[in-house]
Design an enzyme around this catalytic site. Sequence first.
Site, PDB file in Angstrom:
ATOM      1  N   GLN A 211     -20.950   3.061  66.434  1.00  0.00           N
ATOM      2  CA  GLN A 211     -20.105   1.880  66.257  1.00  0.00           C
ATOM      3  C   GLN A 211     -20.379   0.974  67.451  1.00  0.00           C
ATOM      4  O   GLN A 211     -19.812   1.149  68.523  1.00  0.00           O
ATOM      5  CB  GLN A 211     -18.643   2.306  66.164  1.00  0.00           C
ATOM      6  CG  GLN A 211     -18.400   3.356  65.069  1.00  0.00           C
ATOM      7  CD  GLN A 211     -18.588   2.816  63.656  1.00  0.00           C
ATOM      8  OE1 GLN A 211     -17.955   1.843  63.263  1.00  0.00           O
ATOM      9  NE2 GLN A 211     -19.482   3.436  62.889  1.00  0.00           N
ATOM     10  N   ALA A 252      -8.971  -0.679  60.807  1.00  0.00           N
ATOM     11  CA  ALA A 252     -10.283  -0.026  60.774  1.00  0.00           C
ATOM     12  C   ALA A 252     -11.393  -0.984  61.228  1.00  0.00           C
ATOM     13  O   ALA A 252     -11.154  -2.177  61.451  1.00  0.00           O
ATOM     14  CB  ALA A 252     -10.570   0.497  59.381  1.00  0.00           C
ATOM     15  N   HIS A 253     -12.591  -0.448  61.311  1.00  0.00           N
ATOM     16  CA  HIS A 253     -13.723  -1.226  61.818  1.00  0.00           C
ATOM     17  C   HIS A 253     -14.048  -2.415  60.919  1.00  0.00           C
ATOM     18  O   HIS A 253     -13.999  -2.326  59.713  1.00  0.00           O
ATOM     19  CB  HIS A 253     -14.962  -0.368  62.037  1.00  0.00           C
ATOM     20  CG  HIS A 253     -15.416   0.474  60.916  1.00  0.00           C
ATOM     21  ND1 HIS A 253     -16.519   1.282  61.016  1.00  0.00           N
ATOM     22  CD2 HIS A 253     -14.917   0.678  59.675  1.00  0.00           C
ATOM     23  CE1 HIS A 253     -16.681   1.928  59.888  1.00  0.00           C
ATOM     24  NE2 HIS A 253     -15.739   1.576  59.069  1.00  0.00           N
ATOM     25  N   ASN A 254     -14.355  -3.513  61.577  1.00  0.00           N
ATOM     26  CA  ASN A 254     -14.816  -4.732  60.915  1.00  0.00           C
ATOM     27  C   ASN A 254     -13.759  -5.407  60.041  1.00  0.00           C
ATOM     28  O   ASN A 254     -14.080  -6.286  59.243  1.00  0.00           O
ATOM     29  CB  ASN A 254     -16.086  -4.466  60.088  1.00  0.00           C
ATOM     30  CG  ASN A 254     -17.227  -3.990  60.973  1.00  0.00           C
ATOM     31  OD1 ASN A 254     -17.472  -2.795  61.129  1.00  0.00           O
ATOM     32  ND2 ASN A 254     -17.890  -4.929  61.601  1.00  0.00           N
TER      33      ASN A 254
END
Lengths: 362, 362, 362
Positions: A211, A252-254
Amino acid sequence: MSGLSAALLCSKVQVLAPDLSIQLVRHDEGVISLFAALSDAGSSNITFLSHPKYLNQTHHTQAGAIVLNQNAWQSEQAMIACPSVIVCDNPYAFFAFASQVLQQAKKFQSSASVHPSAVISKDAQLGKNVGIGAFTVIGAGAVIGDNCDIASHVTIGEHVHMGSNTQLFSQVVLYDRVRLGSNNMIHAGTVIGSDGFGFAPYQKRWIKIPQTGTVVIGDDVEIGSNCSIDRGAMGDTIIGRGTKLDNLIQIAHNVHIGEDCAFAANIAIAGSAVLGNRIQIGGNAGVLGHLSVCDDVVISSCTLVTKTISKSGFYSGVYPIQENADWEKNAVALKRLNALRVQVRELEQRLSSSTNSPKTNI
Amino acid sequence: MSGLSAALLCSKVQVLAPDLSIQLVRHDEGVISLFAALSDAGSSNITFLSHPKYLNQTHHTQAGAIVLNQNAWQSEQAMIACPSVIVCDNPYAFFAFASQVLQQAKKFQSSASVHPSAVISKDAQLGKNVGIGAFTVIGAGAVIGDNCDIASHVTIGEHVHMGSNTQLFSQVVLYDRVRLGSNNMIHAGTVIGSDGFGFAPYQKRWIKIPQTGTVVIGDDVEIGSNCSIDRGAMGDTIIGRGTKLDNLIQIAHNVHIGEDCAFAANIAIAGSAVLGNRIQIGGNAGVLGHLSVCDDVVISSCTLVTKTISKSGFYSGVYPIQENADWEKNAVALKRLNALRVQVRELEQRLSSSTNSPKTNI
Amino acid sequence: MSGLSAALLCSKVQVLAPDLSIQLVRHDEGVISLFAALSDAGSSNITFLSHPKYLNQTHHTQAGAIVLNQNAWQSEQAMIACPSVIVCDNPYAFFAFASQVLQQAKKFQSSASVHPSAVISKDAQLGKNVGIGAFTVIGAGAVIGDNCDIASHVTIGEHVHMGSNTQLFSQVVLYDRVRLGSNNMIHAGTVIGSDGFGFAPYQKRWIKIPQTGTVVIGDDVEIGSNCSIDRGAMGDTIIGRGTKLDNLIQIAHNVHIGEDCAFAANIAIAGSAVLGNRIQIGGNAGVLGHLSVCDDVVISSCTLVTKTISKSGFYSGVYPIQENADWEKNAVALKRLNALRVQVRELEQRLSSSTNSPKTNI
């Protein structure tokens, strides 16, 4: 005792909120330092009338100042006990802005200091008037803006950037390269920049995807305690200006979140969801990944957003609560609902053929 | 080896639980220091028979003592291997109370010490026999009762009050002015007293409302790890005596929780909800704000309480799980359920008019 | 600049994943150190083509190397700008493995050091090349494997065991006797080994049951931030090899989780649930206690598993989202669904008796 007069308070609130109608209709020079409830207030407190049912408490309050609306002032003028009286069309908003002014007054009196136990990289840059608590660690290349207030046991990774006037409570963790705006407030135990949950399936196992993005947060954002905000996989996770998050929230990511949103506690927003501006979400709700929600949407508590929402409005999807015995019967029926629907359709056909009456068109 | 004889253990449990029927039917002077499972126990352990199916394990256990009920004792008396045998009408409750006695015995042997790295304000007051771990910070005006056990990396704000015998695990954060009772146990990472989620809407932005109340927690409360309990806006957030919270629970500002409640993990209670005594709530459930729940209510997991409950009982509201293909069909039908109801009503009318038969009264 | 050539990278990936088809079809000696997105990559980066729609970006990328599939290579060969080109049947898996290789390369260059402020029991055993951050505390009897990387403000209890190559981020808390495997990664704020939620009811109060087991975690496990994993009551809580947990997850006492599972954020697994291998669970879902779920089950987000699942497959139980006005009508109808079913049955009987037509068999 830090604080300011009712007149100075009014003029400072007016600067912050030019459209508020504010009148100082009775005036005393006493210094005001804090808000308090009508029943608890003393001479250095300002109070406000939140509901007409409390009107008669205004006769006996010890508060140095009170904020109320025009109606209350007209009806009780002679009876109000306070030396200073402010009339405002939105006393609740006045209360919020005035509290900020009073806190700011206090803050400038506090002597920001750096605790000797803090471990601060010699490559970190600290702005003016930065306070740092005991056992806080600041990594190489970190840049901390003016007037930041960093509590004890905080972990600030390498190359983190923080704007000015940002407050971190104890045990906050900012991973490397996270970027916070100005006027942020991050409550205790919140983790920003941990790895997104990304794995490639390979022969029935999960292979970690690095990540390598980060988290970028705009100005005027408040984040509650024990939240988890993951860094992006390649791009960044983004939270827009003015957005407020309650406690125990997962981003969460993005994920991209717009401006002036308000999310209640225990919400989870899945990866790469794109949320617009002024979205409100109730507690325990969720948003699936890789979808978008447009501006000005309200989502009820415990509701899961399963598809893109492109029309602003109010959306719900929560099972109604009942006494358990009733719930059990209805839940059993729900598991066969489609069969019931087919049965009704058949009944309708049988009725139509047996009576030759025209079909209903529902 | 700290511990005590089976006879002393029985008499100490009897003091804590006068209504338990406890008989020491076989007695040895060996010292007992800890509970262990039947199969793992050694001579310094006490064990208990949780289910008759394990009866034959009592023939070979190495335990120094065993607790069982009258039936088990009658049937196996000659075969039971333990030097001490306790007969009790509620072996599980005996197990719980005896464990407390044994822990207490251990505690008084431990030499409570203050780690030299801890940063303790000279204005804080520490009771007798208080243990404080490495890197813990205690603010000015804090008052810590006797026999408190505070682990490493704990943050205790200014003017926090803690009763006696209270245990804080690592990384707990108590914001300023939080008040804990006696015999509390707070697990790692829990944050108590962070700001409530209060904002006034003004011109499509959120203006922060200062959260000037605090959190007040009664005696005998246990709170799991990574919980978030917010301070009140003006009044306080309150948790009553004997209430137990699991992990990752959100308690919002100005919530009042009564006594002897038990809440499972990942629950969120919204602002100003008032909950009575002896309420049990399953995991992932929620309670909306500004409502009340009366005493002796049980709420199922994943259920959202959307309105005041004023009758004790068992309530549920969770969607039943199915194979996804079945769920999909039923979920589609659910989204048109009201239309189905209208359709059935019309069918009934058509049938009644076509046959002139009397209507059903459902 | 640490890193390695494309040829060396390919051979190292092939060792990790012997079944991947990997061909270095164009080769340059330049050193590769990191993955980057097609649009951001520079000469020391490797990139990958995630979707054919980005094919034309391969003409202009500055990346030193690229991974793509055979089709893309066939169609664009002449136009691809990169000095090194790798063709692989699963570019996403190559990306994941290659990232691990590159991180490993970096890691061996980092000089693992122990910060002087860390408080490490003289009875703890540290392996080779262990890094320990500021203010970390390691208790007596702890055993830390080789190449572990422990950040600042970590609490490691007494007699904790950690395998090799395990990474703990800041503010992780491991209670006494917790056992981690090798190649674990535990993100910030996660608490492992806190007491399970176990109380015996006695005279309407809750008597604490001591939680004397621990938590045992296998190799190759990643756990996100702010998770809570409770120790067992008597036996242990177990998480199997290769399982990945997202953030804010609750694992209750004596839960057994198999291998290669993937659980999304905000999930709660209740006590003594037994979960098999390769189970995937969506965010905000829950599993009730004392039941089991077999291998190869997928559970949708927001679904509560209320009974044992013994057939692999895909299961759901989430209320569909609608505009609130529609939801309200359907929710009202849902609360009377069983009555509707009875009504339909009666209609069918009336229709059958009035027409003497045969009954439908649904």
